[in-house]
Design a protein around this motif. Structure first.
Motif, PDB file in Angstrom:
ATOM      1  N   CYS A   1       0.832  -1.213   0.000  1.00 35.43           N
ATOM      2  CA  CYS A   1       0.000   0.000   0.000  1.00 35.43           C
ATOM      3  C   CYS A   1       0.863   1.258   0.000  1.00 35.43           C
ATOM      4  N   MET A   2       1.932   1.242   0.770  1.00 29.64           N
ATOM      5  CA  MET A   2       2.824   2.399   0.824  1.00 29.64           C
ATOM      6  C   MET A   2       3.507   2.624  -0.527  1.00 29.64           C
ATOM      7  N   ASP A   3       3.865   1.536  -1.217  1.00 26.27           N
ATOM      8  CA  ASP A   3       4.478   1.686  -2.537  1.00 26.27           C
ATOM      9  C   ASP A   3       3.475   2.182  -3.568  1.00 26.27           C
ATOM     10  N   ILE A   4       2.216   1.823  -3.407  1.00 19.64           N
ATOM     11  CA  ILE A   4       1.186   2.378  -4.289  1.00 19.64           C
ATOM     12  C   ILE A   4       1.142   3.895  -4.107  1.00 19.64           C
ATOM     13  N   ARG A   5       1.147   4.343  -2.864  1.00 14.68           N
ATOM     14  CA  ARG A   5       1.148   5.788  -2.589  1.00 14.68           C
ATOM     15  C   ARG A   5       2.356   6.452  -3.248  1.00 14.68           C
ATOM     16  N   LYS A   6       3.507   5.828  -3.109  1.00 11.92           N
ATOM     17  CA  LYS A   6       4.737   6.367  -3.707  1.00 11.92           C
ATOM     18  C   LYS A   6       4.612   6.419  -5.236  1.00 11.92           C
ATOM     19  N   SER A   7       4.036   5.369  -5.807  1.00 13.74           N
ATOM     20  CA  SER A   7       3.843   5.299  -7.255  1.00 13.74           C
ATOM     21  C   SER A   7       2.960   6.432  -7.761  1.00 13.74           C
ATOM     22  N   LEU A   8       2.026   6.861  -6.929  1.00 18.76           N
ATOM     23  CA  LEU A   8       1.110   7.924  -7.305  1.00 18.76           C
ATOM     24  C   LEU A   8       1.688   9.307  -7.054  1.00 18.76           C
ATOM     25  N   GLY A   9       2.934   9.336  -6.582  1.00 15.35           N
ATOM     26  CA  GLY A   9       3.608  10.606  -6.379  1.00 15.35           C
ATOM     27  C   GLY A   9       3.352  11.229  -5.022  1.00 15.35           C
ATOM     28  N   ILE A  10       2.766  10.459  -4.116  1.00 17.20           N
ATOM     29  CA  ILE A  10       2.506  10.967  -2.768  1.00 17.20           C
ATOM     30  C   ILE A  10       3.777  10.790  -1.948  1.00 17.20           C
ATOM     31  N   LYS A  11       4.281  11.884  -1.442  1.00 13.84           N
ATOM     32  CA  LYS A  11       5.510  11.854  -0.656  1.00 13.84           C
ATOM     33  C   LYS A  11       5.139  11.801   0.816  1.00 13.84           C
ATOM     34  N   ASP A  12       5.483  10.680   1.451  1.00 11.71           N
ATOM     35  CA  ASP A  12       5.128  10.467   2.846  1.00 11.71           C
ATOM     36  C   ASP A  12       6.315  10.658   3.771  1.00 11.71           C
ATOM     37  N   LYS A  13       6.009  11.011   4.971  1.00 13.12           N
ATOM     38  CA  LYS A  13       7.006  11.018   6.027  1.00 13.12           C
ATOM     39  C   LYS A  13       7.140   9.573   6.519  1.00 13.12           C
ATOM     40  N   ALA A  14       8.262   9.243   7.119  1.00  7.37           N
ATOM     41  CA  ALA A  14       8.537   7.877   7.553  1.00  7.37           C
ATOM     42  C   ALA A  14       7.501   7.352   8.541  1.00  7.37           C
ATOM     43  N   PHE A  15       6.971   8.188   9.392  1.00  4.99           N
ATOM     44  CA  PHE A  15       6.044   7.718  10.415  1.00  4.99           C
ATOM     45  C   PHE A  15       4.724   7.229   9.852  1.00  4.99           C
ATOM     46  N   LEU A  16       4.370   7.595   8.657  1.00  3.05           N
ATOM     47  CA  LEU A  16       3.074   7.234   8.097  1.00  3.05           C
ATOM     48  C   LEU A  16       2.902   5.733   7.943  1.00  3.05           C
ATOM     49  N   HIS A  17       3.985   4.998   7.740  1.00  4.44           N
ATOM     50  CA  HIS A  17       3.919   3.551   7.581  1.00  4.44           C
ATOM     51  C   HIS A  17       3.199   2.919   8.775  1.00  4.44           C
ATOM     52  N   SER A  18       3.567   3.322   9.972  1.00  4.27           N
ATOM     53  CA  SER A  18       2.932   2.796  11.179  1.00  4.27           C
ATOM     54  C   SER A  18       1.460   3.187  11.243  1.00  4.27           C
ATOM     55  N   GLU A  19       1.161   4.403  10.833  1.00  4.55           N
ATOM     56  CA  GLU A  19      -0.220   4.855  10.865  1.00  4.55           C
ATOM     57  C   GLU A  19      -1.092   4.096   9.873  1.00  4.55           C
ATOM     58  N   VAL A  20      -0.562   3.803   8.708  1.00  2.00           N
ATOM     59  CA  VAL A  20      -1.315   3.034   7.719  1.00  2.00           C
ATOM     60  C   VAL A  20      -1.586   1.631   8.259  1.00  2.00           C
ATOM     61  N   SER A  21      -0.584   0.999   8.846  1.00  2.00           N
ATOM     62  CA  SER A  21      -0.782  -0.327   9.440  1.00  2.00           C
ATOM     63  C   SER A  21      -1.831  -0.284  10.536  1.00  2.00           C
ATOM     64  N   GLN A  22      -1.766   0.738  11.351  1.00  2.00           N
ATOM     65  CA  GLN A  22      -2.741   0.875  12.435  1.00  2.00           C
ATOM     66  C   GLN A  22      -4.153   1.023  11.863  1.00  2.00           C
ATOM     67  N   LEU A  23      -4.299   1.845  10.821  1.00  2.00           N
ATOM     68  CA  LEU A  23      -5.613   2.056  10.217  1.00  2.00           C
ATOM     69  C   LEU A  23      -6.156   0.800   9.529  1.00  2.00           C
ATOM     70  N   LEU A  24      -5.283   0.088   8.833  1.00  2.00           N
ATOM     71  CA  LEU A  24      -5.722  -1.091   8.101  1.00  2.00           C
ATOM     72  C   LEU A  24      -5.951  -2.309   8.995  1.00  2.00           C
ATOM     73  N   PHE A  25      -5.062  -2.494   9.975  1.00  2.78           N
ATOM     74  CA  PHE A  25      -5.087  -3.756  10.720  1.00  2.78           C
ATOM     75  C   PHE A  25      -5.019  -3.607  12.225  1.00  2.78           C
ATOM     76  N   ALA A  26      -4.980  -2.408  12.741  1.00  4.80           N
ATOM     77  CA  ALA A  26      -4.877  -2.151  14.174  1.00  4.80           C
ATOM     78  C   ALA A  26      -3.622  -2.767  14.772  1.00  4.80           C
ATOM     79  N   ILE A  27      -2.502  -2.673  14.033  1.00  2.00           N
ATOM     80  CA  ILE A  27      -1.210  -3.120  14.557  1.00  2.00           C
ATOM     81  C   ILE A  27      -0.171  -2.034  14.307  1.00  2.00           C
ATOM     82  N   ASN A  28       0.919  -2.099  15.012  1.00  2.09           N
ATOM     83  CA  ASN A  28       2.024  -1.170  14.837  1.00  2.09           C
ATOM     84  C   ASN A  28       3.257  -1.957  14.427  1.00  2.09           C
ATOM     85  N   PRO A  29       3.596  -1.987  13.130  1.00  2.00           N
ATOM     86  CA  PRO A  29       4.733  -2.765  12.664  1.00  2.00           C
ATOM     87  C   PRO A  29       6.055  -2.045  12.915  1.00  2.00           C
ATOM     88  N   ALA A  30       7.131  -2.830  12.847  1.00  2.00           N
ATOM     89  CA  ALA A  30       8.462  -2.229  12.848  1.00  2.00           C
ATOM     90  C   ALA A  30       8.652  -1.529  11.520  1.00  2.00           C
TER      91      ALA A  30
END
Length: 144
Positions: A113-142
């Motif tokens: 999902c994060m690579d899809i965002r990158k492919s679409l030209g969305i520039k994310d901050k590093a912390f967003l990865h954890s937030e996306v995981s939390q939103l999708l699955f209610a977990i906090n990945p490394a």
């Protein structure tokens, strides 16, 4: 004579400009269609994943089979239209099992999902990865 040369140069300039404009317009049109096909494939894939998981949880085998067909179609379109890094992440998710039942599969899907965002030209901050995981699955990945 000078007037004829000036007129000729003017005509050549107009022709060169028109050719350049046509070429740039055509390239832009092609890129626009590619982006549209890519976005459609991404959206269809993500929708199908959600619907497959929902059908599995409800025990609706017929609906699951229908959505798996849709998922396969979207996956094939991502392989055709997707950027290389997105296709690689999709392959990693698929190799991990693609069931969204294990932590490895969930993390692979989140990275996809994060690579899809990158492919679409969305520039994310590093912390967003954890937030996306939390939103999708209610977990906090490394972080990866």
């Amino acid at each position: 004579m000078a007037t004829a040369i000036t007129a000729l140069l003017s005509i050549l300039g107009v022709l060169a400009g028109a050719l350049l404009q046509h070429r740039l317009s055509r390239r832009s049109h092609h890129e626009s269609h590619l982006l549209e096909a890519r976005n459609s494939a991404y959206i269809d894939f993500l929708e199908a994943v959600s619907l497959v998981v929902a059908a599995q949880r409800m025990g609706n085998k017929q609906r699951e089979i229908e959505q798996l067909a849709r998922l396969t179609h979207a996956k094939a379109r991502i392989c055709i239209f997707g950027e290389e890094h997105v296709v690689r992440r999709l392959a990693t998710f698929w190799a991990a099992g693609a069931t969204l039942e294990t932590e490895q599969e969930i993390l692979a899907f989140t990275r996809f999902c994060m690579d899809i965002r990158k492919s679409l030209g969305i520039k994310d901050k590093a912390f967003l990865h954890s937030e996306v995981s939390q939103l999708l699955f209610a977990i906090n990945p490394a972080r990866s």
